[in-house]
Scaffold this motif. Structure first.
Motif, mmCIF file in Angstrom:
data_model
loop_
_atom_site.group_PDB
_atom_site.id
_atom_site.type_symbol
_atom_site.label_atom_id
_atom_site.label_comp_id
_atom_site.label_asym_id
_atom_site.label_seq_id
_atom_site.Cartn_x
_atom_site.Cartn_y
_atom_site.Cartn_z
ATOM 1 N N ALA A 68 37.907 40.962 61.136
ATOM 2 C CA ALA A 68 37.602 41.719 62.432
ATOM 3 C C ALA A 68 36.182 42.673 62.591
ATOM 4 O O ALA A 68 35.769 42.664 63.700
ATOM 5 C CB ALA A 68 38.817 42.962 62.397
ATOM 6 N N LYS A 69 35.702 43.108 61.367
ATOM 7 C CA LYS A 69 34.352 43.548 61.199
ATOM 8 C C LYS A 69 33.198 42.703 61.531
ATOM 9 O O LYS A 69 32.407 42.776 62.601
ATOM 10 C CB LYS A 69 34.222 44.418 60.217
ATOM 11 N N TYR A 70 33.035 41.556 61.196
ATOM 12 C CA TYR A 70 32.365 40.665 61.598
ATOM 13 C C TYR A 70 32.520 40.005 63.058
ATOM 14 O O TYR A 70 31.394 39.698 63.711
ATOM 15 C CB TYR A 70 32.339 39.312 60.551
ATOM 16 N N ARG A 71 33.649 39.738 63.546
ATOM 17 C CA ARG A 71 34.008 39.456 64.907
ATOM 18 C C ARG A 71 33.282 40.349 65.760
ATOM 19 O O ARG A 71 32.706 39.983 66.790
ATOM 20 C CB ARG A 71 35.461 39.137 65.122
ATOM 21 N N ASP A 72 33.586 41.642 65.658
ATOM 22 C CA ASP A 72 33.059 42.690 66.305
ATOM 23 C C ASP A 72 31.348 42.929 66.500
ATOM 24 O O ASP A 72 30.867 42.870 67.439
ATOM 25 C CB ASP A 72 33.517 44.039 65.919
ATOM 26 N N GLU A 73 31.006 42.344 65.074
ATOM 27 C CA GLU A 73 29.625 42.607 65.241
ATOM 28 C C GLU A 73 28.700 41.197 66.018
ATOM 29 O O GLU A 73 27.915 41.435 66.395
ATOM 30 C CB GLU A 73 29.041 42.273 63.655
ATOM 31 N N LEU A 74 29.661 40.280 65.989
ATOM 32 C CA LEU A 74 29.216 39.254 66.571
ATOM 33 C C LEU A 74 29.442 38.962 68.168
ATOM 34 O O LEU A 74 28.938 38.240 69.000
ATOM 35 C CB LEU A 74 29.794 37.739 66.109
ATOM 36 N N GLY A 75 30.236 40.201 68.413
ATOM 37 C CA GLY A 75 30.604 40.243 70.006
ATOM 38 C C GLY A 75 31.465 39.323 70.588
ATOM 39 O O GLY A 75 31.824 39.005 71.570
ATOM 40 N N ILE A 76 32.520 38.936 69.441
ATOM 41 C CA ILE A 76 33.698 38.127 69.956
ATOM 42 C C ILE A 76 34.630 38.983 70.210
ATOM 43 O O ILE A 76 35.229 39.787 69.159
ATOM 44 C CB ILE A 76 33.898 37.123 68.854
ATOM 45 N N PRO A 77 35.428 38.870 71.417
ATOM 46 C CA PRO A 77 36.891 39.478 71.689
ATOM 47 C C PRO A 77 37.958 39.285 70.781
ATOM 48 O O PRO A 77 37.598 38.293 69.943
ATOM 49 C CB PRO A 77 36.781 39.247 73.146
ATOM 50 N N SER A 78 38.893 40.187 71.019
ATOM 51 C CA SER A 78 40.124 39.825 69.887
ATOM 52 C C SER A 78 40.890 38.598 70.500
ATOM 53 O O SER A 78 40.450 37.900 71.433
ATOM 54 C CB SER A 78 40.844 41.186 70.202
#
Length: 467
Positions: free
Chosen positions: A450-460
């Protein structure tokens, strides 16, 4: 208890920071542009520093070899400090006139410069002056002057009317004029108004779209079902309208030059691939080549006055140390870049998935310096490679996962590829993504995903789902 004086002999080690050592450390930390400014400042303070011009050196050496007798005779007639200033300035005027003569054709030489683009305010004021809008120029200029870098109006209409002592109706008309200028969307007071002003840019759009812009907060939270029920349409239609507004610009002013913006990066090191091998070049083009001014240097042997001699010796030592520090910086930067490139060669050839874990200690041991030296040499510096321009610290990646050699950036790239290949109607959850990564020998937790996904700007998962 006996109190008295004693004489003890002991041996200790101390690091004494001499001014020369402090200067060498400071020069090592400077980037190419900062070093150029630092050298210019030192040249103003130290008269013994001089810029070496290769072409001038060759011509001067050639002249000295051709006429040594003439130079000797001139030196006998004139003192070491004599100079014909009238002739000197006349020569400079002739040189400048030749360089900037418009009739000189291709021989004309101009100083290189970077033209800054127009700011948002300049772009809008130019349109106002060209169109000759029949309205108070002071009002229009005041509104334009209160737009932020994104193009939004930062004051309320009531405040503008109070400041200029104008009725609210006239201020509203002035704002309407600004909102009709290019680019569409400037002068808006909210994101909804900004997107509403840009609807004419769309060739076709559903009649529900203006009403749909009132539910931007619900759209950001992924409450598509609520929007669909309010507008009495299907969730699929909601997503289609969301795709439409994503083609609009929520910040219409950001495409214009801002005050104090950084327009480009000058890399400190350039890496080029030549016949399968990587060649490293330290980019010191912006830094002038320094030498010792020979006129002042001769003063050491031709002048016996203690004050003058002491001054020249002091400045001579400072100039020599500065030249030595710059050369040491260049050699250290080259060694560090060479060690990094040899360890990260697989990344340059195959991509970010092959970036290897690396730390300062590895490079320091390889080139035989302290870790702090490597840290200073790579601080705030950039390297240009065939794969783009990166900060030096980008190559010092932390190793993660059970697979040897897997870095944080490699895991992020793998995560991005997995999400790009998922079924949009049934996107993967963070837990599922963690399990897929474990199958690829990248053991990271769901929270890390979830942390890496947020850093990549990818939504939930909910926001990525398509109906």
């Amino acid at each position: 208890m006996r109190i008295g004086y004693g004489l003890n002999l002991e041996q200790t080690q101390k690091l004494i920071m001499t001014p020369e050592l402090r200067q060498a450390i400071a020069v090592l930390q400077l980037s190419a542009l900062e070093l150029s400014g630092y050298v210019e400042q030192q040249m103003l303070e130290n008269p013994l520093l001089d810029v070496i011009d290769d072409s001038a050196d060759k011509s001067a050496d050639h002249t000295q070899e051709d006429s040594p007798a003439q130079e000797k005779n001139e030196g006998a007639e004139e003192g070491p400090w004599d100079m014909n200033w009238e002739e000197y300035f006349q020569h400079q005027e002739e040189r400048i006139s030749k360089e900037y003569d418009p009739d000189a054709g291709q021989s004309t030489r101009f100083e290189p410069f970077l033209a800054a683009g127009p700011s948002l305010q300049e772009h809008l004021l130019e349109q106002i002056h060209i169109q000759k809008v029949p309205m108070s120029q002071k009002l229009l200029e005041y509104i334009v002057g209160n737009l932020d870098d994104n193009g939004y109006l930062t004051l309320s209409l009531e405040e503008i009317g109070k400041q200029l002592q104008l009725p609210l109706e006239e201020v509203e008309k002035g704002l309407a004029v600004i909102q009709g200028l290019d680019p569409l969307g400037v002068g808006a007071r909210s994101l909804e108004e900004c997107l509403l002003l840009q609807l004419p840019l769309l060739a076709e759009y559903p009649p529900e779209l203006p009403e749909f812009l009132k539910y931007l907060e619900d759209l950001a939270a992924g409450r598509l079902q609520r929007i669909a029920s309010q507008l009495k349409i299907t969730p699929s239609q909601v997503q289609d309208m969301a795709d439409l507004i994503r083609t609009l610009d929520p910040k219409p002013g950001r495409s214009f030059a801002g005050t104090g913006e950084v327009r480009y990066i000058v890399p400190d090191v350039v890496v080029e691939e030549v016949e399968g091998e990587y060649i490293i070049l330290v980019n010191d083009v912006t830094v002038p080549r320094l030498g010792i001014n020979q006129v002042y240097r001769k003063a050491l042997s031709q002048n016996n006055e203690s004050e003058i001699r002491k001054f020249v010796e002091q400045k001579l030592n400072a100039a020599a140390w500065l030249i030595r520090s710059i050369e040491q910086r260049r050699l250290t930067l080259y060694k560090v870049a060479d060690a990094i490139i040899r360890r990260q060669e697989e990344f340059l050839r195959r991509g970010i998935r092959y970036l290897k874990p690396l730390n300062l200690k590895d490079i320091a041991e390889e080139i035989g310096v302290h870790e702090s030296t490597v840290s200073r040499a790579t601080a705030n510096k950039y390297i240009q490679t065939p794969r783009g321009i990166f900060e030096f610290k980008f190559f010092f990646a932390t190793g993660l996962g059970s697979e040897q050699g897997m870095t944080t950036e490699g895991i992020k790239q793998a995560l991005k590829e997995i999400i790009a290949a998922e079924d949009p109607k049934s996107p993967y959850s963070d837990q599922k993504l963690s399990e897929i990564l474990k199958e690829k020998n990248m053991e990271i937790s769901r929270r890390t995903v979830a942390k890496y996904r947020d850093e990549l700007g990818i939504p939930s998962t909910a926001l990525r789902k398509r109906y």
